[in-house]
Design a protein around this motif. Structure first.
Motif, PDB file in Angstrom:
ATOM      1  N   GLY A  47      -2.498 -10.714   0.291  1.00 47.24           N
ATOM      2  CA  GLY A  47      -1.241 -11.313   0.707  1.00 47.24           C
ATOM      3  C   GLY A  47      -0.067 -10.990  -0.191  1.00 47.24           C
ATOM      4  O   GLY A  47       1.085 -11.160   0.199  1.00 47.24           O
ATOM      5  N   SER A  48      -0.353 -10.517  -1.392  1.00 48.55           N
ATOM      6  CA  SER A  48       0.724 -10.212  -2.335  1.00 48.55           C
ATOM      7  C   SER A  48       1.220  -8.769  -2.219  1.00 48.55           C
ATOM      8  O   SER A  48       2.052  -8.335  -3.016  1.00 48.55           O
ATOM      9  CB  SER A  48       0.264 -10.499  -3.766  1.00 48.55           C
ATOM     10  OG  SER A  48      -0.734  -9.576  -4.159  1.00 48.55           O
ATOM     11  N   HIS A  49       0.693  -8.020  -1.236  1.00 40.52           N
ATOM     12  CA  HIS A  49       1.071  -6.613  -1.068  1.00 40.52           C
ATOM     13  C   HIS A  49       1.541  -6.341   0.358  1.00 40.52           C
ATOM     14  O   HIS A  49       1.063  -6.942   1.301  1.00 40.52           O
ATOM     15  CB  HIS A  49      -0.115  -5.693  -1.381  1.00 40.52           C
ATOM     16  CG  HIS A  49      -0.506  -5.698  -2.820  1.00 40.52           C
ATOM     17  ND1 HIS A  49       0.165  -4.969  -3.761  1.00 40.52           N
ATOM     18  CD2 HIS A  49      -1.475  -6.357  -3.474  1.00 40.52           C
ATOM     19  CE1 HIS A  49      -0.387  -5.170  -4.948  1.00 40.52           C
ATOM     20  NE2 HIS A  49      -1.386  -6.024  -4.804  1.00 40.52           N
ATOM     21  N   THR A  50       2.445  -5.393   0.474  1.00 40.30           N
ATOM     22  CA  THR A  50       2.867  -4.934   1.792  1.00 40.30           C
ATOM     23  C   THR A  50       1.971  -3.766   2.208  1.00 40.30           C
ATOM     24  O   THR A  50       1.291  -3.149   1.364  1.00 40.30           O
ATOM     25  CB  THR A  50       4.330  -4.450   1.775  1.00 40.30           C
ATOM     26  OG1 THR A  50       4.422  -3.276   0.940  1.00 40.30           O
ATOM     27  CG2 THR A  50       5.264  -5.540   1.266  1.00 40.30           C
ATOM     28  N   ALA A  51       2.021  -3.439   3.481  1.00 37.94           N
ATOM     29  CA  ALA A  51       1.248  -2.299   3.982  1.00 37.94           C
ATOM     30  C   ALA A  51       1.687  -1.008   3.293  1.00 37.94           C
ATOM     31  O   ALA A  51       0.854  -0.148   2.979  1.00 37.94           O
ATOM     32  CB  ALA A  51       1.403  -2.190   5.495  1.00 37.94           C
ATOM     33  N   ASP A  52       2.982  -0.868   3.047  1.00 39.25           N
ATOM     34  CA  ASP A  52       3.478   0.334   2.373  1.00 39.25           C
ATOM     35  C   ASP A  52       2.913   0.481   0.960  1.00 39.25           C
ATOM     36  O   ASP A  52       2.621   1.584   0.510  1.00 39.25           O
ATOM     37  CB  ASP A  52       5.010   0.326   2.302  1.00 39.25           C
ATOM     38  CG  ASP A  52       5.654   0.594   3.650  1.00 39.25           C
ATOM     39  OD1 ASP A  52       4.984   1.170   4.541  1.00 39.25           O
ATOM     40  OD2 ASP A  52       6.831   0.227   3.815  1.00 39.25           O
ATOM     41  N   GLU A  53       2.756  -0.637   0.269  1.00 41.80           N
ATOM     42  CA  GLU A  53       2.262  -0.597  -1.116  1.00 41.80           C
ATOM     43  C   GLU A  53       0.819  -0.120  -1.204  1.00 41.80           C
ATOM     44  O   GLU A  53       0.425   0.446  -2.218  1.00 41.80           O
ATOM     45  CB  GLU A  53       2.375  -1.979  -1.760  1.00 41.80           C
ATOM     46  CG  GLU A  53       3.782  -2.422  -2.031  1.00 41.80           C
ATOM     47  CD  GLU A  53       3.865  -3.853  -2.526  1.00 41.80           C
ATOM     48  OE1 GLU A  53       4.858  -4.160  -3.214  1.00 41.80           O
ATOM     49  OE2 GLU A  53       2.974  -4.669  -2.223  1.00 41.80           O
ATOM     50  N   VAL A  54       0.041  -0.357  -0.165  1.00 40.24           N
ATOM     51  CA  VAL A  54      -1.387  -0.014  -0.222  1.00 40.24           C
ATOM     52  C   VAL A  54      -1.763   1.143   0.699  1.00 40.24           C
ATOM     53  O   VAL A  54      -2.931   1.409   0.923  1.00 40.24           O
ATOM     54  CB  VAL A  54      -2.273  -1.241   0.080  1.00 40.24           C
ATOM     55  CG1 VAL A  54      -2.084  -2.307  -0.978  1.00 40.24           C
ATOM     56  CG2 VAL A  54      -1.992  -1.795   1.465  1.00 40.24           C
ATOM     57  N   SER A  55      -0.757   1.852   1.196  1.00 34.66           N
ATOM     58  CA  SER A  55      -1.048   2.948   2.125  1.00 34.66           C
ATOM     59  C   SER A  55      -1.463   4.235   1.408  1.00 34.66           C
ATOM     60  O   SER A  55      -2.142   5.072   1.980  1.00 34.66           O
ATOM     61  CB  SER A  55       0.147   3.215   3.043  1.00 34.66           C
ATOM     62  OG  SER A  55       1.265   3.619   2.281  1.00 34.66           O
ATOM     63  N   SER A  56      -1.091   4.378   0.155  1.00 33.34           N
ATOM     64  CA  SER A  56      -1.459   5.584  -0.599  1.00 33.34           C
ATOM     65  C   SER A  56      -2.804   5.388  -1.302  1.00 33.34           C
ATOM     66  O   SER A  56      -3.288   4.266  -1.461  1.00 33.34           O
ATOM     67  CB  SER A  56      -0.391   5.893  -1.655  1.00 33.34           C
ATOM     68  OG  SER A  56      -0.400   4.894  -2.660  1.00 33.34           O
ATOM     69  N   VAL A  57      -3.382   6.485  -1.737  1.00 29.99           N
ATOM     70  CA  VAL A  57      -4.634   6.428  -2.495  1.00 29.99           C
ATOM     71  C   VAL A  57      -4.423   5.623  -3.771  1.00 29.99           C
ATOM     72  O   VAL A  57      -5.251   4.784  -4.131  1.00 29.99           O
ATOM     73  CB  VAL A  57      -5.144   7.851  -2.823  1.00 29.99           C
ATOM     74  CG1 VAL A  57      -6.330   7.797  -3.775  1.00 29.99           C
ATOM     75  CG2 VAL A  57      -5.504   8.598  -1.549  1.00 29.99           C
TER      76      VAL A  57
END
Length: 95
Positions: free
Chosen positions: A51-61
Motif C-alpha cells: 500500500g505504500s507504493h504506486t504501480a509505477d514504483e514497482v514496475s521496474s526490476v
C-alpha cells in the motif's frame, strides 16, 4: 496491484534436507501450523508495504527488488523465531 508471493525461510539446521513424499508433506503441514497464529501479522505487513507504493514504483526490476527487501524486513519484524530469507513473486500484476 495483485501479487502471489512465496516465502522462503532461513533454516540453519535444514530439517527438510533429504525429506521426500509424505514425510515432506507432513513437515510442511507442521511448519504451516506453527506459523498460523502469525499469519494476520504477516498479511498486515504485506498489505502495508504494498500500500505504500504506486504501480509505477514497482514496475521496474529495481522496484520489485526493493519491494522484496521491504517485505522481508516488514515480515521479519513480526516473526519471533522464524525469519524470511527470500521472497518470490509467483504472480505480479500492476495496473
Amino acid at each position: 496491484m495483485k501479487a502471489i508471493i512465496a516465502l522462503e525461510f532461513e533454516r540453519p539446521e535444514d530439517p527438510w534436507l533429504g525429506v521426500e513424499g509424505d514425510a515432506l508433506t507432513a513437515k510442511n503441514i507442521e511448519f504451516t501450523h506453527h506459523l498460523q497464529h502469525e499469519m494476520p501479522k504477516i498479511l498486515d505487513a504485506v498489505a502495508m508495504v504494498f500500500g505504500s507504493h504506486t504501480a509505477d514504483e514497482v514496475s521496474s526490476v529495481e522496484g520489485k527488488e526493493k519491494l522484496k527487501e521491504e517485505l522481508i524486513e516488514a515480515i521479519n519484524e513480526h516473526l519471533p523465531h522464524e525469519k524470511v530469507e527470500t521472497i518470490y513473486f509467483e504472480v505480479f500484476i500492476t495496473q
